[in-house]
Scaffold this motif. Structure first.
Motif, short mmCIF file in Angstrom:
data_model
loop_
_atom_site.label_atom_id
_atom_site.label_comp_id
_atom_site.label_asym_id
_atom_site.label_seq_id
_atom_site.Cartn_x
_atom_site.Cartn_y
_atom_site.Cartn_z
N VAL A 98 -12.59 -5.07 15.03
CA VAL A 98 -13.04 -3.80 13.84
C VAL A 98 -13.35 -4.60 12.44
O VAL A 98 -13.98 -4.48 11.54
CB VAL A 98 -12.72 -2.35 13.74
N ARG A 99 -12.05 -4.81 12.09
CA ARG A 99 -11.71 -6.10 10.89
C ARG A 99 -12.63 -6.92 10.53
O ARG A 99 -13.61 -7.39 9.58
CB ARG A 99 -10.75 -5.74 10.62
N ASP A 100 -12.83 -7.83 11.84
CA ASP A 100 -13.52 -8.82 11.66
C ASP A 100 -15.11 -8.89 11.82
O ASP A 100 -15.80 -9.77 11.27
CB ASP A 100 -13.55 -9.53 13.00
N LYS A 101 -15.41 -7.35 12.16
CA LYS A 101 -17.11 -6.82 11.89
C LYS A 101 -17.11 -6.58 10.99
O LYS A 101 -18.46 -5.76 10.32
CB LYS A 101 -17.00 -5.74 13.09
N GLY A 102 -16.49 -5.85 9.34
CA GLY A 102 -16.37 -5.48 8.23
C GLY A 102 -16.65 -4.05 8.72
O GLY A 102 -16.78 -3.49 7.38
N GLU A 103 -16.05 -3.53 9.36
CA GLU A 103 -15.51 -2.26 9.70
C GLU A 103 -14.43 -1.32 9.30
O GLU A 103 -14.68 -0.04 9.52
CB GLU A 103 -16.22 -1.82 10.79
N VAL A 104 -13.82 -1.93 8.62
CA VAL A 104 -12.55 -1.32 7.97
C VAL A 104 -12.57 -1.73 6.57
O VAL A 104 -12.85 -2.63 6.04
CB VAL A 104 -11.55 -2.10 8.50
N THR A 105 -11.90 -0.60 6.04
CA THR A 105 -11.75 -0.07 5.10
C THR A 105 -10.24 -0.70 4.00
O THR A 105 -9.76 -0.17 4.68
CB THR A 105 -11.70 0.82 3.63
N GLY A 106 -10.32 -1.13 3.41
CA GLY A 106 -8.51 -2.22 2.99
C GLY A 106 -7.94 -2.54 4.34
O GLY A 106 -7.78 -3.10 5.37
N ALA A 107 -6.48 -2.62 4.17
CA ALA A 107 -5.67 -3.17 5.04
C ALA A 107 -5.64 -2.38 5.82
O ALA A 107 -4.28 -1.37 5.27
CB ALA A 107 -4.35 -4.13 4.07
N PRO A 108 -5.21 -1.96 7.17
CA PRO A 108 -5.04 -1.76 8.14
C PRO A 108 -3.18 -1.08 7.68
O PRO A 108 -2.09 -2.33 7.39
CB PRO A 108 -4.89 -2.16 9.47
N SER A 109 -2.34 -0.79 8.31
CA SER A 109 -0.99 0.07 8.33
C SER A 109 -0.62 0.10 8.95
O SER A 109 -0.04 0.91 10.15
CB SER A 109 -0.29 1.16 6.99
N THR A 110 1.08 -0.74 10.14
CA THR A 110 1.76 -0.25 11.06
C THR A 110 2.17 1.27 10.81
O THR A 110 2.48 1.32 10.11
CB THR A 110 2.68 -0.80 11.92
N PHE A 111 2.23 2.35 11.07
CA PHE A 111 3.14 3.87 11.03
C PHE A 111 3.79 4.69 12.30
O PHE A 111 4.38 4.94 12.06
CB PHE A 111 1.83 5.12 10.90
N VAL A 112 3.47 3.34 13.61
CA VAL A 112 4.55 3.74 14.40
C VAL A 112 5.03 2.21 15.39
O VAL A 112 3.91 1.82 15.43
CB VAL A 112 4.35 4.56 15.18
N ARG A 113 5.69 2.74 16.45
CA ARG A 113 6.07 1.59 17.02
C ARG A 113 5.90 1.99 18.31
O ARG A 113 6.62 3.15 18.88
CB ARG A 113 6.69 0.73 16.86
N ASN A 114 5.69 1.63 19.84
CA ASN A 114 6.14 1.98 20.84
C ASN A 114 6.21 0.93 21.51
O ASN A 114 6.43 -0.26 21.55
CB ASN A 114 4.62 3.00 21.51
N ARG A 115 7.30 1.24 22.90
CA ARG A 115 7.84 -0.11 23.53
C ARG A 115 6.86 1.18 25.25
O ARG A 115 7.05 2.38 25.48
CB ARG A 115 9.04 -0.23 23.77
N LEU A 116 7.14 -0.38 26.75
CA LEU A 116 6.92 0.38 28.23
C LEU A 116 7.88 0.79 28.64
O LEU A 116 9.00 0.88 28.26
CB LEU A 116 6.40 -0.56 28.49
N GLU A 117 7.67 1.87 29.26
CA GLU A 117 8.88 2.62 30.46
C GLU A 117 8.43 2.67 31.50
O GLU A 117 7.14 2.76 32.01
CB GLU A 117 9.80 3.95 29.64
N ILE A 118 9.34 2.16 32.25
CA ILE A 118 8.47 2.50 33.84
C ILE A 118 8.56 4.41 34.32
O ILE A 118 9.91 4.97 34.07
CB ILE A 118 9.49 2.32 35.06
N ALA A 119 7.64 4.52 34.79
CA ALA A 119 7.12 5.94 35.10
C ALA A 119 7.18 5.74 36.71
O ALA A 119 6.83 5.58 37.32
CB ALA A 119 6.21 6.80 34.63
#
Length: 256
Positions: A98-119
């Motif tokens: 999305v950023r490459d197409k000029g669709e983002v204002t400012g710099a995106p920020s990382t707000f959380v992280r996640n990891r995989l688990e077997i369900a």
């Protein structure tokens, strides 16, 4: 109250609103108003729905409307001109699209992280013990499609474990994969840890060491062509607030 709206530009996606009034409320002096439309990764469904209610409570003139889905599909919709104010992705790669197409204002920020688990279904009827079982022909297995973040992360952990997976089905997003487990249609699947927690007693989770090799960063940004830019910025700030962090922590997300 949860609502669903149809947006012509994204007819294939479901928009979920947290407000109680369909009419946009005009903003007063110094106040936020109207609708803020948020495109968000499917794995954020529960947490963002709760945060939407809290945001609306803090800003009575605002109604939050969501479109949840695979981050890759949402990025494509935004680049094709779908009207949205905020994008929250499950991987930096999709935000960069999305950023490459000029669709983002400012710099995106990382707000959380996640990891995989077997369900696995309740009771683990397939007797799954770890990631090696995904290389066997016998169990019925589900994975995310490789082009979406949960599928890309799965590919990384399988490479780290030296396992060649043999899935019976690949689904469009992590919620679709989780549904297969809930219904007992598969013996095991790879989903995010937060999805296992959100499913409660319906599924069981199995940790595996290789999950640390594919931690997903979740970036968020206001969009350049946001119809409600003031509300977009305010929503992004709220997602990064201490109040929101408490919601994410309870859901099992890691802090950035």
């Amino acid at each position: 109250m949860i609502r669903s709206l149809s947006v012509a530009a994204v007819a294939a996606l479901t928009l979920t609103g947290c407000g109680s009034d369909d009419a946009a409320v005009p903003a007063g002096a110094g106040e936020l108003g109207g609708t803020v439309t948020v495109f968000a990764a499917a794995s954020l469904t529960e947490t963002f729905t709760e945060l939407g209610k809290q945001f609306e409570a803090a800003h009575p003139g605002i109604r939050v409307v969501y479109s949840f889905g695979a981050s890759s599909a949402l990025a494509e919709q935004i680049n094709q001109g779908a009207p949205a104010d905020v994008f929250a992705a499950a991987a930096p790669k999709n935000m960069q699209q999305v950023r490459d197409k000029g669709e983002v204002t400012g710099a995106p920020s990382t707000f959380v992280r996640n990891r995989l688990e077997i369900a696995v279904p309740k009771g683990n009827p397939g007797r799954i013990t770890g990631l090696a079982d995904f290389g066997k022909a016998e169990p019925k297995l589900a994975l995310c499609a490789e082009q979406v973040p949960c599928g890309a992360a799965a590919k990384t952990v399988f490479a780290a474990a030296g396992v060649t997976p043999q899935p019976d089905t690949r689904e469009a997003d992590v919620k679709a994969v989780l549904t297969k487990v809930k219904l007992g249609e598969v013996d095991a699947a790879l989903v995010y840890r937060t999805d296992v927690l959100a499913a409660g007693a319906q599924v069981e989770g199995i940790d595996f060491a290789e999950a640390a090799e594919a931690i997903n960063d979740y970036p968020i940004a206001a969009l350049a062509h946001a119809p409600n830019s003031a509300a977009a910025v305010a929503f992004v700030d709220f997602v990064r607030s201490e109040q929101a962090r408490a919601v994410f922590a309870e859901a099992g997300f890691d802090a950035p």
